[in-house]
Design a protein around this motif. Sequence first.
Motif, PDB file in Angstrom:
ATOM      1  N   UNK A   1      30.016  42.234  53.037  1.00  0.00           N
ATOM      2  CA  UNK A   1      31.222  43.049  52.871  1.00  0.00           C
ATOM      3  C   UNK A   1      31.324  43.455  51.411  1.00  0.00           C
ATOM      4  N   UNK A   2      31.519  44.720  51.186  1.00  0.00           N
ATOM      5  CA  UNK A   2      31.687  45.210  49.815  1.00  0.00           C
ATOM      6  C   UNK A   2      32.892  46.124  49.769  1.00  0.00           C
ATOM      7  N   UNK A   3      33.556  46.219  48.608  1.00  0.00           N
ATOM      8  CA  UNK A   3      33.292  45.484  47.384  1.00  0.00           C
ATOM      9  C   UNK A   3      33.576  43.985  47.533  1.00  0.00           C
ATOM     10  N   UNK A   4      32.916  43.222  46.674  1.00  0.00           N
ATOM     11  CA  UNK A   4      33.252  41.799  46.545  1.00  0.00           C
ATOM     12  C   UNK A   4      34.090  41.681  45.277  1.00  0.00           C
ATOM     13  N   UNK A   5      35.127  40.861  45.359  1.00  0.00           N
ATOM     14  CA  UNK A   5      35.983  40.660  44.179  1.00  0.00           C
ATOM     15  C   UNK A   5      35.452  39.478  43.394  1.00  0.00           C
ATOM     16  N   UNK A   6      35.158  39.666  42.116  1.00  0.00           N
ATOM     17  CA  UNK A   6      34.647  38.574  41.286  1.00  0.00           C
ATOM     18  C   UNK A   6      35.615  38.352  40.129  1.00  0.00           C
ATOM     19  N   UNK A   7      36.226  37.184  40.106  1.00  0.00           N
ATOM     20  CA  UNK A   7      37.232  36.926  39.083  1.00  0.00           C
ATOM     21  C   UNK A   7      36.959  35.581  38.414  1.00  0.00           C
ATOM     22  N   UNK A   8      36.430  35.609  37.189  1.00  0.00           N
ATOM     23  CA  UNK A   8      36.138  34.349  36.518  1.00  0.00           C
ATOM     24  C   UNK A   8      37.423  33.614  36.120  1.00  0.00           C
ATOM     25  N   UNK A   9      37.405  32.312  36.180  1.00  0.00           N
ATOM     26  CA  UNK A   9      38.569  31.546  35.713  1.00  0.00           C
ATOM     27  C   UNK A   9      38.119  30.229  35.109  1.00  0.00           C
ATOM     28  N   UNK A  10      38.895  29.808  34.113  1.00  0.00           N
ATOM     29  CA  UNK A  10      38.562  28.578  33.397  1.00  0.00           C
ATOM     30  C   UNK A  10      39.170  27.399  34.147  1.00  0.00           C
ATOM     31  N   UNK A  11      38.347  26.463  34.526  1.00  0.00           N
ATOM     32  CA  UNK A  11      38.873  25.312  35.273  1.00  0.00           C
ATOM     33  C   UNK A  11      38.899  24.087  34.371  1.00  0.00           C
ATOM     34  N   UNK A  12      40.139  23.709  34.023  1.00  0.00           N
ATOM     35  CA  UNK A  12      40.341  22.557  33.148  1.00  0.00           C
ATOM     36  C   UNK A  12      40.115  21.279  33.918  1.00  0.00           C
ATOM     37  N   UNK A  13      39.576  20.289  33.250  1.00  0.00           N
ATOM     38  CA  UNK A  13      39.467  18.969  33.870  1.00  0.00           C
ATOM     39  C   UNK A  13      40.847  18.321  33.825  1.00  0.00           C
ATOM     40  N   UNK A  14      41.436  18.177  34.987  1.00  0.00           N
ATOM     41  CA  UNK A  14      42.788  17.622  35.094  1.00  0.00           C
ATOM     42  C   UNK A  14      42.872  16.789  36.355  1.00  0.00           C
ATOM     43  N   UNK A  15      43.831  15.850  36.396  1.00  0.00           N
ATOM     44  CA  UNK A  15      43.998  15.105  37.652  1.00  0.00           C
ATOM     45  C   UNK A  15      44.522  16.041  38.742  1.00  0.00           C
ATOM     46  N   UNK A  16      44.378  15.619  39.979  1.00  0.00           N
ATOM     47  CA  UNK A  16      44.926  16.426  41.067  1.00  0.00           C
ATOM     48  C   UNK A  16      43.853  16.832  42.060  1.00  0.00           C
ATOM     49  N   UNK A  17      44.255  17.645  43.034  1.00  0.00           N
ATOM     50  CA  UNK A  17      43.332  18.009  44.118  1.00  0.00           C
ATOM     51  C   UNK A  17      42.116  18.775  43.611  1.00  0.00           C
ATOM     52  N   UNK A  18      42.295  19.496  42.491  1.00  0.00           N
ATOM     53  CA  UNK A  18      41.185  20.324  41.999  1.00  0.00           C
ATOM     54  C   UNK A  18      40.407  19.610  40.892  1.00  0.00           C
ATOM     55  N   UNK A  19      40.454  18.260  40.919  1.00  0.00           N
ATOM     56  CA  UNK A  19      39.782  17.533  39.833  1.00  0.00           C
ATOM     57  C   UNK A  19      38.277  17.754  39.893  1.00  0.00           C
ATOM     58  N   UNK A  20      37.710  18.043  38.727  1.00  0.00           N
ATOM     59  CA  UNK A  20      36.271  18.306  38.656  1.00  0.00           C
ATOM     60  C   UNK A  20      35.483  17.006  38.748  1.00  0.00           C
TER      61      UNK A  20
END
Length: 518
Positions: free
Chosen positions: A409-428
């Motif tokens: 499927x095009x276009x594909x949306x590409x959005x860079x984001x900075x992922x901080x190391x933090x506690x929580x569900x999105x912990x790296x």
Amino acid sequence: MDIEKYEEDVPPTRWENIVEFIMFRFRWLFVVPFLLPLSFLFNTVFDIRNRLIHLVNSAPNAHVRKVNYIQEQLKEWNENGRKTKLVNARPGWLTMSFRFPLYKENATKIATDKLFDILELDVERMIIKVEPGVTMGQISRYLIPRGYTLPVLPELDDLTIGGLINGCGVESGSFRHGMFQHICEQFEVVMSSGELRTVGPDPEGNSLFYAIPWSQGTICFLTAATIKIIPCKKYVKLTYKKTSTLNEMCQSLTTDSDRFADNVDFVEALQFDKNKGCIMLGEFSDGPDTDDEVINPIGRWYKKWFYTHVEDLINKRQQSVEYIPLRDYYHRHSRSIFWELRDIVPFGNNIIFRYLMGWLCPPKIAFLKATTPNVLRKLYDRSHVLQDMLIPLENLEECVTLFDEEVEIYPLWLCPFYLKYQPGLMRLKNATSKMYVDVGAYGVTTKKGYHHARTTRVLEKYVISVNGFQMTYADIYMPKAEYAEMFDRTLYDWKRTTEGCLDAFPDIYDKICRNNRR
Ligand SMILES: Cc1cc2nc3c(=O)[nH]c(=O)nc-3n(C[C@H](O)[C@H](O)[C@H](O)COP(=O)(O)OP(=O)(O)OC[C@H]3O[C@@H](n4cnc5c(N)ncnc54)[C@H](O)[C@@H]3O)c2cc1C
Ligand SMILES: NC(=O)C1=CN([C@@H]2O[C@H](COP(=O)(O)OP(=O)(O)OC[C@H]3O[C@@H](n4cnc5c(N)ncnc54)[C@H](OP(=O)(O)O)[C@@H]3O)[C@@H](O)[C@H]2O)C=CC1
Ligand SMILES: CC(C)=CCC[C@@H](C)[C@H]1CC[C@H]2C3=C(CC[C@]12C)[C@@]1(C)CC[C@H](O)C[C@@H]1CC3
């Protein structure tokens, strides 16, 4: 071999195919004469209402009353023996996802949906305090004329603060500032006991603060959020850079996503096919320095849809620069609902339509959702892709290749984001902050071999293998154990156990899995 059976395995009959085709091709016959005027009317009335509320400054007093009411609801629920699960009262048709929540059917609905006002702007502390129902459209309309903005302001007008915090949010300012949760300074919440609390990243209460993002309202009810603001300028100077191979896109996007660069405030890319793409670098600006430079108010009703404008530009030139009014820039994908409107109103980007009817666009997403006929839902169930996969930027090339092989499927949306190391569900997992990218695929696919559930499983497995995350507004087919591999449940489970959530709220997985959404 995956032998699991899915609803989509039952093929449509010939008759169903014909009806689906007609509904899909001619939906505009309902959307243009009915939904467009209705959406316009709704937005105008709501805007007037908001202006009046600001004028009389009644929101802060009303906020206390509304929170008291939520506390009373919870008191009553406790007195009745905590027999049902708690959810937000916001009806399913209003939410920014394709699905309707089934888990709300027998649950107690708490009135957070009555909270939709801006409470306070403090330019000394550089914060804004808002209720959870406040939308991105409301915030940009309020802040930008005053010279401020949110560091991360997701594009679609109707996204709410509550949804972006308890779900997640990402946008082209994210390469510097992170996700929506990372610009939040404080949450005002009501616990299932009815207790009102204010929590922030300071040691007192910080574990609750970190547990809330992505928790889908399964720990507490958000009643207000204090969010960082930054000064802004009138325009965004946008540089469009064509890329001719996928490898070039990945290399350049990695170099361009430099969060310490002085002259870049926004980074976003669109991939138009396997090879051709465009990286857009934005910078806050007061406007053109010379008469040769172009101001392009892309938000005006007669302007081309943004993604088609970008493709036209890169077809003509390797690099171009334009100055775009800031609010037009933020909501650049609203008028065409990314690229979804091309299927709904196929002539929506035609110049005659734009000049005559463009001012009524776009139809409200909630109205489209509420009026999607069942026949069409079946077609969407089989062949509509709506996925955002958040993966490390270093894996972008293989991820786009996989999307090309599986969904195309095009276009594909590409959005860079900075992922901080933090506690929580999105912990790296490896404890190091790093640059991620949101790969977003939206639209109907005709890819041979595409199977809504099985293809999503392939993508999910890939995303887990590279320590990525799947946005939870989308269809999720992975089992609970895999969800726990993708997201770190340590803090979440601890908070749910110690804050009395287990009998009060559904488990997060039961809110996001495909089986509990229609
Ligand atoms: C700000 C904050 C405050 C908190 N306060 C408290 C509190 O006061 N009391 C409380 O009980 N909890 C608290 N928690 C919750 C806490 O994160 C969890 O209780 C968690 O289980 C603690 O584990 P840990 O920090 O030792 O390991 P983590 O940092 O969670 O572990 C890191 C990784 O190593 C793995 N791991 C850890 N130990 C082992 C092991 N022995 N063998 C194999 N693998 C292992 C884990 O599975 C995890 O994947 C708090 C959390 C936060 C973010
Ligand atoms: N650019 C971007 O980042 C985009 C993001 N999205 C996605 O759309 C979603 C946001 O849509 P929106 O319609 O605003 O939100 P929703 O109403 O869909 O809410 C999302 C989740 O947040 C919970 N929630 C919402 N408000 C509260 C509250 N006050 N207290 C506790 N929990 C709450 C909801 O709980 P409940 O189920 O009980 O209602 C739900 O589980 C997000 O998940 C986001 O990821 C979509 C498009 C673009
Ligand atoms: C930028 C990010 C992270 C996500 C963008 C997601 C949006 C493109 C979708 C969120 C809700 C979706 C809906 C539709 C299209 C795509 C979204 C706006 C429909 C309008 C498609 C047509 C259906 O009939 C109704 C859908 C409602 C939800």
